[in-house]
Write a protein that holds these residues in place. Structure first.
Motif, short mmCIF file in Angstrom:
data_model
loop_
_atom_site.label_atom_id
_atom_site.label_comp_id
_atom_site.label_asym_id
_atom_site.label_seq_id
_atom_site.Cartn_x
_atom_site.Cartn_y
_atom_site.Cartn_z
N SER A 107 0.82 -1.21 0.00
CA SER A 107 0.00 0.00 0.00
C SER A 107 0.85 1.26 0.00
CB SER A 107 -0.96 0.00 1.19
OG SER A 107 -0.28 0.25 2.42
N ILE A 108 2.07 1.18 0.51
CA ILE A 108 2.92 2.37 0.61
C ILE A 108 3.22 2.95 -0.78
CG2 ILE A 108 5.15 3.28 1.39
CD1 ILE A 108 5.07 1.05 3.58
N PRO A 109 3.82 2.17 -1.70
CA PRO A 109 4.09 2.77 -3.01
C PRO A 109 2.83 3.06 -3.81
CG PRO A 109 4.73 0.45 -3.00
CD PRO A 109 4.39 0.83 -1.58
N LEU A 110 1.75 2.31 -3.58
CA LEU A 110 0.51 2.59 -4.30
C LEU A 110 -0.02 3.98 -3.95
CD1 LEU A 110 -1.35 -0.85 -4.09
CD2 LEU A 110 -0.19 0.17 -6.07
N ALA A 166 11.87 -1.15 -1.74
CA ALA A 166 11.91 -1.69 -0.38
C ALA A 166 10.59 -2.33 0.04
CB ALA A 166 12.34 -0.60 0.61
N PRO A 167 9.45 -1.62 -0.06
CA PRO A 167 8.21 -2.27 0.37
C PRO A 167 7.81 -3.45 -0.51
CG PRO A 167 7.78 0.01 -0.28
CD PRO A 167 9.24 -0.20 -0.36
N VAL A 168 8.09 -3.39 -1.80
CA VAL A 168 7.74 -4.51 -2.68
C VAL A 168 8.61 -5.71 -2.36
CG1 VAL A 168 7.80 -5.30 -5.09
CG2 VAL A 168 6.73 -3.11 -4.51
N ARG A 176 -2.23 0.49 8.59
CA ARG A 176 -1.09 -0.25 8.05
C ARG A 176 -0.12 -0.62 9.17
NH1 ARG A 176 3.69 1.29 7.06
NH2 ARG A 176 3.21 3.49 6.94
N ASN A 177 0.20 0.35 10.01
CA ASN A 177 1.13 0.06 11.12
C ASN A 177 0.55 -0.98 12.07
OD1 ASN A 177 3.35 1.69 10.42
ND2 ASN A 177 2.27 3.50 11.12
#
Length: 171
Positions: A18-21, A64-66, A154-155
């Motif tokens: 969800s972060i890069p999206l 990184a997140p992926v 998310r956290n």
């Protein structure tokens, strides 16, 4: 219990993706707001490009997140398959994700100080003039209000999902 661990890994993976999206979708608006704030402060907006400062999902903001998501998906698959290695990998990767997310939360809480220090390290006199707090606030305000709630969710998913996965493979 392996299935529970796998579900938790998949939730953690989704949380990280969800972060890069979000950054991809709303990063251009954040950059535009930051540029407006720089102009208000009398700082040339080109300083962002010159110093490779981004608000989108490029570079490590996606990689990184992926990568974390791919590792968690792989660990979930191993748990579902009942692989002997699944418990060890769950311990390693869920623990690492807990620590990484703690660092992410800390960096978000200390963003102003971190960015000020980073700007000083760059040695660019133009960056040194930036009033960082309003600069960051303008970029953050360009994201829709639900993004803040999504960050909290998310956290919570990352912390709880990792902890539950660790417990699930331990019993």
């Amino acid at each position: 219990m392996n299935a529970l661990a796998a579900v938790m890994h998949l939730l953690v993976a989704a949380a990280f993706v969800s972060i890069p999206l979000v950054r991809h979708r709303f990063g251009p608006a954040a950059k535009a707001a930051a540029v407006t704030e720089l102009r208000r402060q009398g700082v040339r907006p080109e300083v962002l490009e010159e110093n490779k400062l981004r608000f989108d999902a490029g570079g490590h903001e996606t990689a990184a997140p992926v990568t974390v998501a791919a590792v968690m998906i792989t660990t979930a698959a191993l748990n579902l398959a009942g692989a002997d290695l699944a418990q060890l990998l769950t311990w390693i990767f869920s623990s690492a994700v807990l620590l990484m997310n703690a660092v992410i939360v800390y960096s978000n809480l200390t963003a102003v100080q971190s960015v000020e220090a980073a700007f000083r390290r760059k040695g660019d006199p133009e960056l040194a003039r930036v009033e960082v707090a309003p600069f960051l606030r303008s970029a953050e305000d360009a994201f829709p209000g639900w993004v803040r709630a999504q960050t909290y969710v998310r956290n919570a998913v990352v912390f709880a999902g990792s902890a539950v996965a660790l417990v699930a493979v331990s019993v």
